[in-house]
Design an enzyme around this catalytic site. Structure first.
Site, PDB file in Angstrom:
ATOM      1  N   GLU A   8       0.876  -1.172   0.000  1.00  6.60           N
ATOM      2  CA  GLU A   8       0.000   0.000   0.000  1.00  6.60           C
ATOM      3  C   GLU A   8       0.908   1.214   0.000  1.00  6.60           C
ATOM      4  O   GLU A   8       1.405   1.645   1.047  1.00  6.60           O
ATOM      5  CB  GLU A   8      -0.919   0.000   1.227  1.00  6.60           C
ATOM      6  CG  GLU A   8      -1.886  -1.160   1.273  1.00  6.60           C
ATOM      7  CD  GLU A   8      -2.991  -1.071   0.241  1.00  6.60           C
ATOM      8  OE1 GLU A   8      -3.038  -0.070  -0.498  1.00  6.60           O
ATOM      9  OE2 GLU A   8      -3.802  -2.008   0.170  1.00  6.60           O
ATOM     10  N   CYS A  38      -2.576   8.741   2.546  1.00  3.72           N
ATOM     11  CA  CYS A  38      -2.280   8.248   1.193  1.00  3.72           C
ATOM     12  C   CYS A  38      -3.448   8.550   0.263  1.00  3.72           C
ATOM     13  O   CYS A  38      -3.271   8.601  -0.957  1.00  3.72           O
ATOM     14  CB  CYS A  38      -1.958   6.764   1.210  1.00  3.72           C
ATOM     15  SG  CYS A  38      -3.198   5.749   2.030  1.00  3.72           S
TER      16      CYS A  38
END
Length: 519
Positions: free
Chosen positions: A272, A306
């Site tokens: 990720e 993110c």
């Protein structure tokens, strides 16, 4: 060690409730804390720039002992029925409920996100525990019809082993829980290496769950923690064949290193990584709703998610109007101590992040971008840590080189478009592919955005922003975001190994594909 700021913010009481001491061990196998031999690590709050507490880090030898213990524990844990494992996870969720307030306060103070976001992160942990409890009774395989008479075929899923979790500072507890709670009900054991910028949050979580582990007589080594610098626990962790899966959250640069070393041993990596998330704002959008979404997406967590909104692609006919509303709204953002209830934007994580923010703004100017507002580093009373900045909006021409990079800070680029095809092309024309959104009430526009010819991201939203994903869906992205999927849906499958089984219940031995092999 207590400071005036700590006493006034309630953090001292939170630390007491969570069992955080002045000096803390950096290694745990569930209920037993190791006498670690590594260097001392200061946990410094970006809120005031002062040390909260210290951690005695683990060494490579500590790591080896813990991995061996985890391997032994796995052989016992995998044989416990999945619903029973789910019951233990349910109790962990209840323990987190009990400590939601102090843990949320610590998350806020150690990381810098505002208090409401700290509480929200702990709630996310609780939610994934609830999800995992139900999952523990739904680890389904499939049955298939065999081409051979009196044969049965099916598939089943087995526990994988030790799951290594490397978490980032921006979500110091939630991302671990996405991985750990799913892995635990799948029958795996977990080894957590948290960010060295937020080690106290990880220690606090292990202190919270230790009571549950102890009361249920869970074997030592099922839930493990190693706080250590990369010189002690780094490449050796990634290259360790005893750890079949490494789940890593971080930058694309770090992800490449993880993928390389894990791939060399043909292990699994769940990545990720970076995001460069855009919102397309059509002339058919609800402008006020879009504005609210942009504000939270761009400045929430000080732009350190993110999934933070990095780019706005605005239809040309409404560009000026929306730009002016946005700049005006930015002028009302309250910046301050993350535990102050009036604050909407707290500090960046450390001075290095501030310098990255300033460097990016300098590049915008050199590449002929225009700074519309913000971009300053705040000084004076309340800003002594040097980590507070004013969120910045920059008007740019298409995707400048700097726009194609992720700046982990509240820096928002805006650009116009004329056709939806152009907007989608701009949205996709970056190396990252995590989250995306469109604001439009026009069905054909929204459906095209979600089609094969639309967003190339792992997350594509309509009339909501890029951040704030729910735990029920699989979370992750494409391209340089790494391709991993965590949390909900069928993301559990990465934590298990698939096995296809064929059973012959006849007294004959026919071969597949009609092959004859008569002896």
């Amino acid at each position: 060690m207590e400071t005036t700021t700590q006493a006034g913010s309630g953090i001292s009481e939170a630390l007491r409730q969570l069992g955080i001491e002045d000096i803390n061990s950096g290694a745990c196998t569930g209920t037993r804390w190791a006498d670690t031999g590594g260097d001392m690590l200061d946990s410094v709050s970006p809120a005031d720039g002062k040390t909260i507490a210290k951690v005695k880090q683990a060494t490579a030898a500590d790591y080896d002992r813990i991995v061996d213990q985890a391997g032994t524990a796995f052989r016992q844990w995998r044989m416990i029925p999945a619903p029973r494992r789910g019951e233990i996870v349910r109790q962990m969720g209840d323990a987190l409920r009990e400590y939601k307030e102090p843990l949320g306060r610590l998350v806020s103070f150690e990381m810098g996100k505002v208090y409401q976001e700290g509480l929200g992160e702990v709630q996310e942990m609780i939610d994934i525990c609830d999800f995992a409890v139900g999952l523990s009774r739904q680890l389904y395989g499939l049955t298939m019809h065999s081409e051979r008479p009196m044969h049965r075929m099916y598939e089943q899923w087995h526990p994988l082993g030790i799951v290594g979790v490397i978490s980032a500072f921006n979500f110091p507890v939630a991302v671990w829980s996405w991985n750990a709670m799913i892995a635990l009900v799948c029958g795996d054991v977990v080894l957590w290496k948290p960010s060295s910028k937020t080690p106290l949050c990880a220690i606090a979580v292990h202190r919270i769950i230790s009571r549950v582990l102890s009361e249920n007589k869970v074997p030592e080594g099922v839930c493990n923690l190693v706080v250590a610098g990369s010189k002690h626990v780094g490449d050796n962790f990634l290259s360790d064949r005893r750890v079949p899966l490494i789940s890593a959250t971080g930058s694309t640069r770090v992800g490449r290193r993880v993928a390389t070393l894990v791939g060399e041993r043909l292990g699994r990596s769940l990545l990720e990584l970076g995001g460069n998330n855009a919102i397309i704002i059509s002339s058919h959008a609800d402008m006020e709703m879009a504005l609210r979404a942009v504000l939270f997406g761009a400045v929430g967590t000080a732009g350190q998610r993110c999934t933070s909104t990095r780019r706005l692609i605005i239809e040309k006919k409404i560009f000026d109007t929306f730009r002016d509303k946005l700049v005006k709204a930015y002028g009302t953002i309250r910046i301050g101590h993350p535990l102050d209830s009036a604050t909407l934007v707290g500090p960046l994580i450390d001075p290095g992040a501030v310098q990255g923010f300033r460097d990016a703004i300098d590049r915008v100017k050199k590449e002929d971008g225009k700074i519309l507002c913000g971009g300053e580093v705040l000084e004076g009373p309340g800003y002594e840590s040097g980590c507070y900045v004013t969120p910045c909006v920059a008007e740019v021409k298409k995707n400048l080189p700097i726009v194609c990079e992720e700046t982990f800070a509240p820096l928002l680029y805006i650009m116009p478009y004329e056709s939806l095809e152009e907007a989608i092309a701009l949205q996709n024309d970056v190396p990252q592919g995590l989250s995306s959104a469109i604001f439009s009430t026009h069905m054909q526009e929204t459906e095209k955005f979600l089609s094969h010819a639309g967003s190339d991201c792992g997350i594509a939203n309509v009339n909501i922003g890029t951040s704030g994903a729910e735990i029920g869906g699989a979370f992750g992205g494409e391209k340089e975001t790494g391709g991993g999927r965590e949390s909900g849906s069928d993301a559990w499958k990465v934590y298990m190994r698939r096995q296809t089984n064929t059973i012959n219940w006849s007294s004959d031995l026919p071969l597949a594909q009609g092959i004859r092999f008569d002896v």
